[in-house]
Design a protein around this motif. Structure first.
Motif, PDB file in Angstrom:
ATOM      1  N   GLN A  53      26.639  21.824  36.106  1.00 44.16           N
ATOM      2  CA  GLN A  53      25.225  22.140  36.259  1.00 44.16           C
ATOM      3  C   GLN A  53      24.754  22.939  35.046  1.00 44.16           C
ATOM      4  N   VAL A  54      23.541  22.634  34.578  1.00 45.63           N
ATOM      5  CA  VAL A  54      23.002  23.341  33.433  1.00 45.63           C
ATOM      6  C   VAL A  54      22.760  24.803  33.794  1.00 45.63           C
ATOM      7  N   LEU A 215      20.189  21.003  21.300  1.00 46.60           N
ATOM      8  CA  LEU A 215      20.637  21.932  22.326  1.00 46.60           C
ATOM      9  C   LEU A 215      19.583  22.091  23.410  1.00 46.60           C
ATOM     10  N   TYR A 216      20.064  22.197  24.644  1.00 49.16           N
ATOM     11  CA  TYR A 216      19.190  22.531  25.766  1.00 49.16           C
ATOM     12  C   TYR A 216      19.966  23.421  26.734  1.00 49.16           C
ATOM     13  N   LYS A 217      19.573  24.678  26.807  1.00 51.41           N
ATOM     14  CA  LYS A 217      20.264  25.647  27.660  1.00 51.41           C
ATOM     15  C   LYS A 217      21.769  25.584  27.396  1.00 51.41           C
ATOM     16  N   ALA A 233      23.592  11.246  26.422  1.00 49.64           N
ATOM     17  CA  ALA A 233      24.517  12.055  27.221  1.00 49.64           C
ATOM     18  C   ALA A 233      24.268  13.535  27.009  1.00 49.64           C
ATOM     19  N   GLY A 234      24.487  14.298  28.061  1.00 52.59           N
ATOM     20  CA  GLY A 234      24.457  15.753  27.993  1.00 52.59           C
ATOM     21  C   GLY A 234      25.866  16.281  28.205  1.00 52.59           C
ATOM     22  N   LEU A 235      26.342  17.114  27.267  1.00 48.53           N
ATOM     23  CA  LEU A 235      27.680  17.673  27.339  1.00 48.53           C
ATOM     24  C   LEU A 235      27.614  19.179  27.549  1.00 48.53           C
ATOM     25  N   ASP A 236      28.560  19.705  28.321  1.00 52.34           N
ATOM     26  CA  ASP A 236      28.672  21.138  28.468  1.00 52.34           C
ATOM     27  C   ASP A 236      29.071  21.726  27.115  1.00 52.34           C
ATOM     28  N   LEU A 237      28.265  22.640  26.592  1.00 52.60           N
ATOM     29  CA  LEU A 237      28.489  23.141  25.251  1.00 52.60           C
ATOM     30  C   LEU A 237      29.805  23.902  25.127  1.00 52.60           C
ATOM     31  N   PRO A 281      16.126  16.854  31.112  1.00 53.73           N
ATOM     32  CA  PRO A 281      17.236  17.210  30.222  1.00 53.73           C
ATOM     33  C   PRO A 281      18.409  17.859  30.947  1.00 53.73           C
ATOM     34  N   ALA A 282      18.176  18.399  32.133  1.00 49.07           N
ATOM     35  CA  ALA A 282      19.256  19.040  32.879  1.00 49.07           C
ATOM     36  C   ALA A 282      20.165  18.029  33.560  1.00 49.07           C
TER      37      ALA A 282
END
Length: 457
Positions: A53-54, A215-217, A233-237, A281-282
């Motif tokens: 989760q973001v 980057l987003y949060k 894709a959104g990856l956990d930073l 984006p989340a």
């Protein structure tokens, strides 16, 4: 059988053989073409499946850091600060240093480091290189990939194997490369050590890979549109784990995504594939998409208030303004293909690939002025102190007013022989990545431009 009959029989046999050969040749080409264009199904991932989760994220950045493609807000706009408007080889150059290899990614400036991605074709190395912001001294150079480059025929003649701009939260430096027919995302720490690497999916290259991570949060978001099966894709930073992945069709297109708050919500916006699309984006969940621009785009979407602007591309030509929910407000049959548009919050500005500067009214889409600058452009403009800065492919950087009252030139400055990247602005300085020479003799340099008039000779 007489001689004539024998000859006729041989001719008939030869013709039949040629027909069979051509049929076989066409079959081989067809199979090869279909094979090359074979789609790889995208394995979509939701945040409920990944369990990621973001989170709100406290970045280790200072106010002046230029930490990703098009700056901290992703729109090319810098905080007003003293900046030089004129420079040359012996004027207002604080330092300049060689960059190994070649790349079209723009520099970023974070925590006293200036960081670029680059590729050395002769050894098939993709690197991330960091320089001291104040002295230009190289602090580290890290090989993130050795080998695995795409075939040269699968990369556009103008492109490189390091087209993307690095993104940083102040702790990690993140970059995506095309390598071994995959998009591989790498994160490096402040010392240049690789913190993690993640293969996020296959990539069928038509002209190479161009998008930059944003980057987003607590996420880093990476786009990978390609004819074999595109995705975002959104990856956990912190870990590199894929939080979500969403299929995007099969268009070969090259735009970087952009996150902005429009319509009261955060929206992940991207053009290409004959549409402008919006996602949460989340989670990666689609919010809306609207037909427009072109099949192939390179520029990044920008927003002003409740308006969304996009432009492209190939083969169609369109600059479009949409509402926060994707409703078409106006459209013009002019394209910005490689360069991205920029807005001062009221009007829209851009420079076409063939060197025409344009200002549109943000409300109506009326062309308020246009001016031929000359030359060709790949880089995107940045805005600071009411001035637009944009470099062309001959090494000229044009400075002109972000004004609706006609084209107002401020300066034209020459450095090097070309400039494919966009400027970075930080701490009252401009950072340019330029090329010197041509062909096999071409080299790249990183230049810091600032007012040096107070320095002793």
């Amino acid at each position: 059988m007489n001689a004539s009959g024998f000859c006729h029989g041989n001719r008939h046999s030869h013709v039949q053989s040629m027909i069979r050969y051509r049929a076989f040749y066409v079959l081989v080409l067809t199979v090869a073409f279909v094979g090359c264009r074979k789609r790889t199904p995208v394995n979509e991932i939701s945040t409920s499946e990944s369990g990621i989760q973001v989170q709100e994220f406290d970045r280790s950045l200072t106010k002046g850091d230029w930490n990703q493609w098009r700056g901290p807000q992703g729109d090319g706009v810098a905080v007003d600060q003293p900046l030089p408007i004129e420079w040359g080889e012996s004027k207002n150059i604080d330092w300049d240093v060689d960059i190994p290899g070649r790349g079209h990614g723009s520099p970023i400036v974070v925590n006293d480091l200036v960081v670029v991605s680059t590729a050395i074709d002769s050894t098939e190395e993709q690197r991330v290189v960091a320089f001291d912001q104040h002295s230009g001294e190289q602090k580290w150079s890290t090989v993130v990939h050795q080998g695995g480059f795409p075939s040269r025929r699968d990369v556009h003649q103008k492109a490189t194997n390091a087209n993307g701009t690095v993104a940083s939260d102040g702790n990690l430096f993140v970059i995506a490369h095309l390598n071994q027919n995959q998009i591989i995302v790498s994160a490096l720490d402040q010392s240049g050590e690789i913190a993690w690497q993640r293969d996020i999916g296959a990539f069928a290259s038509k002209f190479g890979y161009a998008p930059s991570p944003i980057l987003y949060k607590s996420l880093v978001i990476v786009a990978a549109d390609n004819f074999g099966g595109g995705y975002i894709a959104g990856l956990d930073l912190a870990s590199g784990e894929v939080a979500w992945r969403r299929s995007r069709g099969d268009a070969s297109t090259y735009s970087s995504p952009h996150v902005a708050t429009v319509g009261g919500i955060d929206q992940l916006l991207i053009a290409g594939g004959n549409r402008v699309a919006s996602y949460d984006p989340a989670t990666g969940e689609p919010l809306w998409e609207t037909e427009g621009t072109a099949a192939s785009t390179c520029g990044t979407v920008v927003t002003a208030g409740e308006k969304v602007f996009a432009s492209g591309g190939y083969p169609d030509k369109e600059t479009v303004c949409l509402s926060a929910s994707g409703e078409r407000l106006w459209s013009q049959s002019t394209k910005l293909y490689e360069p991205s548009p920029i807005t001062d919050g009221k009007n829209l500005f851009g420079v076409t690939d063939d060197g025409i500067a344009i200002c549109w009214s943000g409300d109506e889409g009326t062309v308020l002025w246009r001016k031929r600058l000359g030359g060709n452009f790949s880089g995107s403009p940045v805005l600071c102190n009411g001035h637009l800065y944009v470099a062309d492919l001959s090494g000229n950087t044009y400075v002109f007013a972000a004004s609706a009252e006609g084209y107002q030139p401020i300066a034209k400055n020459r450095l090097g022989d070309d400039c494919y990247a966009s400027p970075a602005i930080s701490d009252s300085a401009i950072y340019l990545r330029i090329g010197i020479g041509s062909g096999n003799n071409r080299k790249e340099r990183l230049v810091k431009i600032r007012d040096t008039s107070g320095k002793s000779s």
